[in-house]
Design a protein around this motif. Structure first.
Motif, short mmCIF file in Angstrom:
data_model
loop_
_atom_site.label_atom_id
_atom_site.label_comp_id
_atom_site.label_asym_id
_atom_site.label_seq_id
_atom_site.Cartn_x
_atom_site.Cartn_y
_atom_site.Cartn_z
N ASP A 125 108.51 56.00 110.29
CA ASP A 125 109.96 56.00 110.09
C ASP A 125 110.65 54.84 110.81
OD1 ASP A 125 109.68 58.29 108.59
OD2 ASP A 125 110.42 59.65 110.16
N LYS A 126 110.20 54.52 112.02
CA LYS A 126 110.91 53.52 112.83
C LYS A 126 110.31 52.12 112.77
CE LYS A 126 112.89 56.95 115.86
NZ LYS A 126 113.03 57.46 117.22
N LEU A 127 109.00 52.01 112.51
CA LEU A 127 108.34 50.70 112.52
C LEU A 127 107.72 50.34 111.18
CD1 LEU A 127 106.54 50.98 115.98
CD2 LEU A 127 108.76 49.93 115.49
N ASN A 128 107.73 51.27 110.25
CA ASN A 128 107.16 51.07 108.93
C ASN A 128 105.67 50.71 108.99
OD1 ASN A 128 107.46 51.19 106.14
ND2 ASN A 128 107.73 48.99 105.97
N LEU A 129 104.96 51.33 109.94
CA LEU A 129 103.51 51.18 110.04
C LEU A 129 102.88 52.52 109.72
CD1 LEU A 129 103.23 49.11 113.35
CD2 LEU A 129 102.88 48.28 111.02
N GLU A 130 101.85 52.49 108.89
CA GLU A 130 101.23 53.74 108.44
C GLU A 130 99.76 53.77 108.83
OE1 GLU A 130 100.94 56.41 104.37
OE2 GLU A 130 101.43 54.29 104.21
N LYS A 131 99.30 54.94 109.25
CA LYS A 131 97.88 55.11 109.56
C LYS A 131 97.12 55.27 108.25
CE LYS A 131 94.44 57.86 111.92
NZ LYS A 131 94.16 58.84 112.95
N VAL A 132 96.20 54.37 108.00
CA VAL A 132 95.33 54.43 106.83
C VAL A 132 93.91 54.23 107.35
CG1 VAL A 132 94.69 53.35 104.64
CG2 VAL A 132 97.10 53.50 105.30
N ILE A 133 93.04 55.19 107.04
CA ILE A 133 91.65 55.09 107.47
C ILE A 133 90.86 54.37 106.37
CG2 ILE A 133 89.57 56.36 108.11
CD1 ILE A 133 91.38 58.59 109.15
N PRO A 134 90.31 53.19 106.68
CA PRO A 134 89.56 52.45 105.67
C PRO A 134 88.37 53.26 105.14
CG PRO A 134 89.94 51.11 107.62
CD PRO A 134 90.36 52.50 107.96
N GLY A 135 88.13 53.14 103.85
CA GLY A 135 86.98 53.80 103.25
C GLY A 135 87.18 55.25 102.88
N THR A 136 88.39 55.78 103.07
CA THR A 136 88.63 57.17 102.69
C THR A 136 88.62 57.26 101.16
OG1 THR A 136 90.00 57.57 104.64
CG2 THR A 136 90.25 59.11 102.82
N PRO A 137 87.78 58.14 100.58
CA PRO A 137 87.75 58.28 99.12
C PRO A 137 89.14 58.65 98.57
CG PRO A 137 85.90 59.42 100.12
CD PRO A 137 86.81 59.01 101.24
N ALA A 138 89.49 58.07 97.45
CA ALA A 138 90.82 58.26 96.86
C ALA A 138 91.10 59.71 96.49
CB ALA A 138 90.97 57.36 95.63
N ASN A 139 90.08 60.47 96.16
CA ASN A 139 90.28 61.85 95.71
C ASN A 139 90.20 62.87 96.85
OD1 ASN A 139 87.56 61.43 96.12
ND2 ASN A 139 86.90 62.68 94.40
N GLU A 140 90.13 62.42 98.10
CA GLU A 140 90.04 63.34 99.25
C GLU A 140 91.25 63.17 100.16
OE1 GLU A 140 86.50 63.29 101.61
OE2 GLU A 140 85.20 63.19 99.86
N THR A 141 91.64 64.28 100.79
CA THR A 141 92.70 64.22 101.80
C THR A 141 92.11 63.56 103.05
OG1 THR A 141 93.66 66.26 100.98
CG2 THR A 141 94.29 65.59 103.20
N PRO A 142 92.75 62.50 103.56
CA PRO A 142 92.22 61.87 104.79
C PRO A 142 92.13 62.88 105.92
CG PRO A 142 93.96 60.53 103.80
CD PRO A 142 93.94 61.84 103.06
N VAL A 143 91.15 62.70 106.77
CA VAL A 143 90.85 63.68 107.82
C VAL A 143 92.06 63.95 108.71
CG1 VAL A 143 89.89 62.00 109.44
CG2 VAL A 143 89.13 64.38 109.52
#
Length: 158
Positions: A125-143
């Motif tokens: 919300d404040k810095l416009n940075l998002e946690k994205v885990i590389p290699g997470t399959p597109a059809n799965e909810t990230p851990v």
């Protein structure tokens, strides 16, 4: 008398040899592992270009990267420090709660997902940075977005 070598003992834990003038000055980050782990994905998101340049330099240096890539490494350090400064200014309470949880739970991320969600939301919300885990399959909810953390002490409250 021989030239004085840098001293390392229980009182002086840094190499006091000055850096060459050609290497840009940068303050060390000075954070322990818990705050760095808490902010790692945000540092990766903002600093990816600098990290990529540094890794390319090290690859192309054929084993001489520690010396030849100091400038690129300093850029990575400055970028990481800027992310930590911004998180501290914008989301200090959430950040402190999350890294303290990590510190108290042996760096086990799954023990701190509830606090991590608050930090992730604030940073987005404040810095416009998002946690994205590389290699997470597109059809799965990230851990880190799963409602139930099966290994956590309080698996249902995460």
């Amino acid at each position: 008398m021989a030239a004085r070598e840098p001293r390392f003992n229980q009182h002086v834990l840094i190499d006091t040899t000055p850096m060459p003038a050609s290497v840009p000055k940068v303050e060390e980050i000075g954070a322990s592992s818990a705050p760095l782990m808490s902010a790692a994905y945000f540092i990766g998101a903002r600093c990816q270009a600098y990290n990529d340049d540094f890794m390319l330099c090290k690859t192309e240096a054929n084993g001489r990267g520690e010396i030849e890539c100091l400038k690129e490494g300093r850029k990575v350090t400055r970028c990481a420090a800027s992310v930590l400064d911004d998180i501290n200014k914008s989301c200090l309470e959430e950040f402190r709660k999350h890294w303290t949880c990590l510190d108290n739970n042996n760096q086990q991320l799954w023990q701190c997902r509830k606090l991590e969600r608050g930090l992730n939301k604030c940073v987005f919300d404040k810095l416009n940075l998002e946690k994205v885990i590389p290699g997470t399959p597109a059809n799965e909810t990230p851990v880190h977005l799963r409602k139930k953390q099966i290994f956590a002490h309080n698996a249902f409250s995460q």
